[in-house]
Design a protein around this motif. Sequence first.
Motif, PDB file in Angstrom:
ATOM      1  N   ASP A  13      40.347  64.755  47.960  1.00  0.00           N
ATOM      2  CA  ASP A  13      41.399  64.228  48.824  1.00  0.00           C
ATOM      3  C   ASP A  13      42.628  63.785  48.041  1.00  0.00           C
ATOM      4  N   GLY A  14      42.705  64.179  46.773  1.00  0.00           N
ATOM      5  CA  GLY A  14      43.841  63.800  45.938  1.00  0.00           C
ATOM      6  C   GLY A  14      43.643  62.500  45.190  1.00  0.00           C
ATOM      7  N   SER A  15      42.521  61.808  45.430  1.00  0.00           N
ATOM      8  CA  SER A  15      42.279  60.565  44.705  1.00  0.00           C
ATOM      9  C   SER A  15      41.879  60.875  43.265  1.00  0.00           C
ATOM     10  N   GLU A  16      42.205  59.960  42.373  1.00  0.00           N
ATOM     11  CA  GLU A  16      41.897  60.150  40.958  1.00  0.00           C
ATOM     12  C   GLU A  16      40.452  59.782  40.661  1.00  0.00           C
ATOM     13  N   VAL A  17      39.848  60.534  39.753  1.00  0.00           N
ATOM     14  CA  VAL A  17      38.494  60.258  39.273  1.00  0.00           C
ATOM     15  C   VAL A  17      38.502  60.353  37.748  1.00  0.00           C
ATOM     16  N   GLY A  32      47.005  73.917  47.783  1.00  0.00           N
ATOM     17  CA  GLY A  32      48.163  74.308  48.577  1.00  0.00           C
ATOM     18  C   GLY A  32      48.028  75.766  48.963  1.00  0.00           C
ATOM     19  N   ASP A  33      49.125  76.380  49.323  1.00  0.00           N
ATOM     20  CA  ASP A  33      49.130  77.784  49.706  1.00  0.00           C
ATOM     21  C   ASP A  33      48.731  78.661  48.524  1.00  0.00           C
ATOM     22  N   GLY A  34      47.507  79.145  48.507  1.00  0.00           N
ATOM     23  CA  GLY A  34      47.053  80.066  47.474  1.00  0.00           C
ATOM     24  C   GLY A  34      46.543  79.438  46.189  1.00  0.00           C
ATOM     25  N   TYR A  35      46.410  78.115  46.140  1.00  0.00           N
ATOM     26  CA  TYR A  35      45.850  77.503  44.930  1.00  0.00           C
ATOM     27  C   TYR A  35      45.017  76.278  45.287  1.00  0.00           C
ATOM     28  N   ALA A  36      44.051  75.987  44.443  1.00  0.00           N
ATOM     29  CA  ALA A  36      43.212  74.797  44.545  1.00  0.00           C
ATOM     30  C   ALA A  36      42.583  74.600  43.174  1.00  0.00           C
ATOM     31  N   LEU A  37      42.859  73.457  42.533  1.00  0.00           N
ATOM     32  CA  LEU A  37      42.363  73.239  41.182  1.00  0.00           C
ATOM     33  C   LEU A  37      42.403  71.777  40.795  1.00  0.00           C
ATOM     34  N   TRP A  38      41.692  71.476  39.729  1.00  0.00           N
ATOM     35  CA  TRP A  38      41.700  70.149  39.127  1.00  0.00           C
ATOM     36  C   TRP A  38      42.835  70.091  38.117  1.00  0.00           C
ATOM     37  N   VAL A  39      43.597  68.986  38.150  1.00  0.00           N
ATOM     38  CA  VAL A  39      44.687  68.765  37.198  1.00  0.00           C
ATOM     39  C   VAL A  39      44.551  67.363  36.616  1.00  0.00           C
ATOM     40  N   TRP A  40      45.156  67.166  35.452  1.00  0.00           N
ATOM     41  CA  TRP A  40      45.185  65.829  34.871  1.00  0.00           C
ATOM     42  C   TRP A  40      46.019  64.916  35.762  1.00  0.00           C
ATOM     43  N   LEU A  45      49.006  63.925  29.558  1.00  0.00           N
ATOM     44  CA  LEU A  45      48.036  65.016  29.436  1.00  0.00           C
ATOM     45  C   LEU A  45      48.511  66.262  30.174  1.00  0.00           C
ATOM     46  N   CYS A  46      49.198  66.085  31.295  1.00  0.00           N
ATOM     47  CA  CYS A  46      49.742  67.236  32.028  1.00  0.00           C
ATOM     48  C   CYS A  46      50.726  68.004  31.160  1.00  0.00           C
ATOM     49  N   ASP A  47      51.564  67.282  30.405  1.00  0.00           N
ATOM     50  CA  ASP A  47      52.543  67.928  29.529  1.00  0.00           C
ATOM     51  C   ASP A  47      51.866  68.656  28.377  1.00  0.00           C
ATOM     52  N   VAL A  48      50.836  68.040  27.798  1.00  0.00           N
ATOM     53  CA  VAL A  48      50.151  68.605  26.634  1.00  0.00           C
ATOM     54  C   VAL A  48      49.230  69.753  27.036  1.00  0.00           C
ATOM     55  N   ASP A  49      48.538  69.604  28.147  1.00  0.00           N
ATOM     56  CA  ASP A  49      47.541  70.585  28.595  1.00  0.00           C
ATOM     57  C   ASP A  49      47.726  70.838  30.092  1.00  0.00           C
ATOM     58  N   PRO A  50      48.731  71.643  30.487  1.00  0.00           N
ATOM     59  CA  PRO A  50      49.019  71.821  31.905  1.00  0.00           C
ATOM     60  C   PRO A  50      47.972  72.618  32.681  1.00  0.00           C
ATOM     61  N   SER A  51      47.093  73.325  31.991  1.00  0.00           N
ATOM     62  CA  SER A  51      46.044  74.112  32.657  1.00  0.00           C
ATOM     63  C   SER A  51      44.680  73.741  32.096  1.00  0.00           C
ATOM     64  N   PRO A  52      44.176  72.538  32.410  1.00  0.00           N
ATOM     65  CA  PRO A  52      42.907  72.118  31.833  1.00  0.00           C
ATOM     66  C   PRO A  52      41.728  72.923  32.379  1.00  0.00           C
ATOM     67  N   GLU A  53      40.673  72.972  31.587  1.00  0.00           N
ATOM     68  CA  GLU A  53      39.417  73.558  32.075  1.00  0.00           C
ATOM     69  C   GLU A  53      38.923  72.711  33.235  1.00  0.00           C
ATOM     70  N   SER A  54      38.303  73.351  34.205  1.00  0.00           N
ATOM     71  CA  SER A  54      37.742  72.605  35.329  1.00  0.00           C
ATOM     72  C   SER A  54      36.642  71.683  34.830  1.00  0.00           C
ATOM     73  N   PRO A  55      36.599  70.471  35.345  1.00  0.00           N
ATOM     74  CA  PRO A  55      35.554  69.534  34.919  1.00  0.00           C
ATOM     75  C   PRO A  55      34.188  69.941  35.452  1.00  0.00           C
ATOM     76  N   THR A  56      33.165  69.473  34.762  1.00  0.00           N
ATOM     77  CA  THR A  56      31.791  69.718  35.189  1.00  0.00           C
ATOM     78  C   THR A  56      31.168  68.484  35.831  1.00  0.00           C
TER      79      THR A  56
END
Length: 66
Positions: A13-17, A32-40, A45-56
């Motif tokens: 729901d967009g809340s941080e974990v 959103g339209d055509g995307y769904a993913l985990w981000v920092w 961290l977003c600036d350093v690693d804008p495409s992080p691996e999905s968390p487990t």
Amino acid sequence: MSEWQPIETAPKDGSEVWAFNDEQGRMKWISGDGYALWVWADALLCDVDPSPESPTHWMPLPEPPK
């Protein structure tokens, strides 16, 4: 402190974990339209690693100090 839980049970729901993907940090689910993913959730961290691996795994963020 909470126990690590499988990422499939995390809120989307967009809340941080607190998330683990061989690194640890605050993350949130975005979609959103055509995307769904985990981000920092941390701007640095977003600036350093804008495409992080999905968390487990994830856990709720702790309560802030009083």
